[in-house]
Design a protein around this motif. Structure first.
Motif, PDB file in Angstrom:
ATOM      1  N   GLN A  48       0.818  -1.221   0.000  1.00 57.11           N
ATOM      2  CA  GLN A  48       0.000   0.000   0.000  1.00 57.11           C
ATOM      3  C   GLN A  48       0.849   1.267   0.000  1.00 57.11           C
ATOM      4  O   GLN A  48       0.323   2.360  -0.221  1.00 57.11           O
ATOM      5  CB  GLN A  48      -0.946   0.002   1.209  1.00 57.11           C
ATOM      6  N   HIS A 133      -7.101  -9.084   6.683  1.00 59.92           N
ATOM      7  CA  HIS A 133      -7.232  -8.043   5.658  1.00 59.92           C
ATOM      8  C   HIS A 133      -5.848  -7.654   5.124  1.00 59.92           C
ATOM      9  O   HIS A 133      -5.629  -7.598   3.914  1.00 59.92           O
ATOM     10  CB  HIS A 133      -7.954  -6.826   6.262  1.00 59.92           C
ATOM     11  N   HIS A 137      -3.458  -8.333   1.294  1.00 61.69           N
ATOM     12  CA  HIS A 137      -2.676  -7.389   0.476  1.00 61.69           C
ATOM     13  C   HIS A 137      -1.345  -8.008   0.028  1.00 61.69           C
ATOM     14  O   HIS A 137      -0.861  -7.724  -1.064  1.00 61.69           O
ATOM     15  CB  HIS A 137      -2.383  -6.113   1.262  1.00 61.69           C
TER      16      HIS A 137
HETATM   17 ZN    ZN Z   1      -6.601  -2.691   2.795  1.00 67.76          ZN
END
Ligand code: ZN
Length: 161
Positions: A48, A133, A137
């Motif tokens: 991210q 979660h 990723h």
């Molecule tokens: Zn996320």
């Protein structure tokens, strides 16, 4: 330690399988925490912020006052509960698009912590959800990938607007 720009879906960097780290990278970890707290999130994974490494950070309590920062490097799921739960989730990489996600209620995880120590533990509730979660990723999965085709189409249309 600095706040990094968030990679936003559908950036292809969110769809790649990340590589294990040889050892915890303290600069990466510091950037993950700085960026997560700045974005008011409870978890953030390396892809991210554009780094294709198997690492993420989680802090599920800081919004309620006390910080419990946790670092996960090269995490491996050892088992998950058969029992599942549905909850609305949000992703910092898909802003303002909450959606329901079904996940196991608990997970047994092995990982390397920020000091390079091998650990394993069982996580439950919101912490398990947050960890699963972020783990997604690392394998190039986002919460949209948990949706049925029809609801995914609707969510993607709403996101595009
Ligand atoms: Zn996320």
């Amino acid at each position: 330690m600095s706040v990094q720009p968030l990679v936003l879906w559908p950036d292809p960097r969110l769809s790649q399988v990340c590589a294990p780290l040889e050892e915890p990278d303290r600069w990466l970890i510091a950037d993950l925490f700085a960026t997560m707290y700045a974005a008011k999130g409870r978890g953030l994974a390396a892809p991210q912020i554009g780094v294709a490494a198997r690492a993420f950070v989680v802090d599920v309590t800081w919004k309620e006052g006390a910080k419990t920062p946790r670092v996960f490097v090269n995490p491996v799921v050892q088992s998950t509960s058969d029992e599942a739960a549905v909850m609305e989730e949000q992703c910092l990489s898909i802003p303002d698009l909450p959606m329901p996600v079904t996940r196991p209620r608990s997970v047994v995880l092995a990982w390397i912590d920020g000091a390079g120590v091998a650990r394993s533990a069982t996580f439950e509730g919101i912490e398990a959800r947050c960890i699963l979660h972020e783990l997604d990723h690392l394998d190039g999965r986002v919460i949209l990938d948990h949706q049925a085709p029809d609801s995914r189409r609707e969510l993607e249309a709403a996101y595009a607007r």
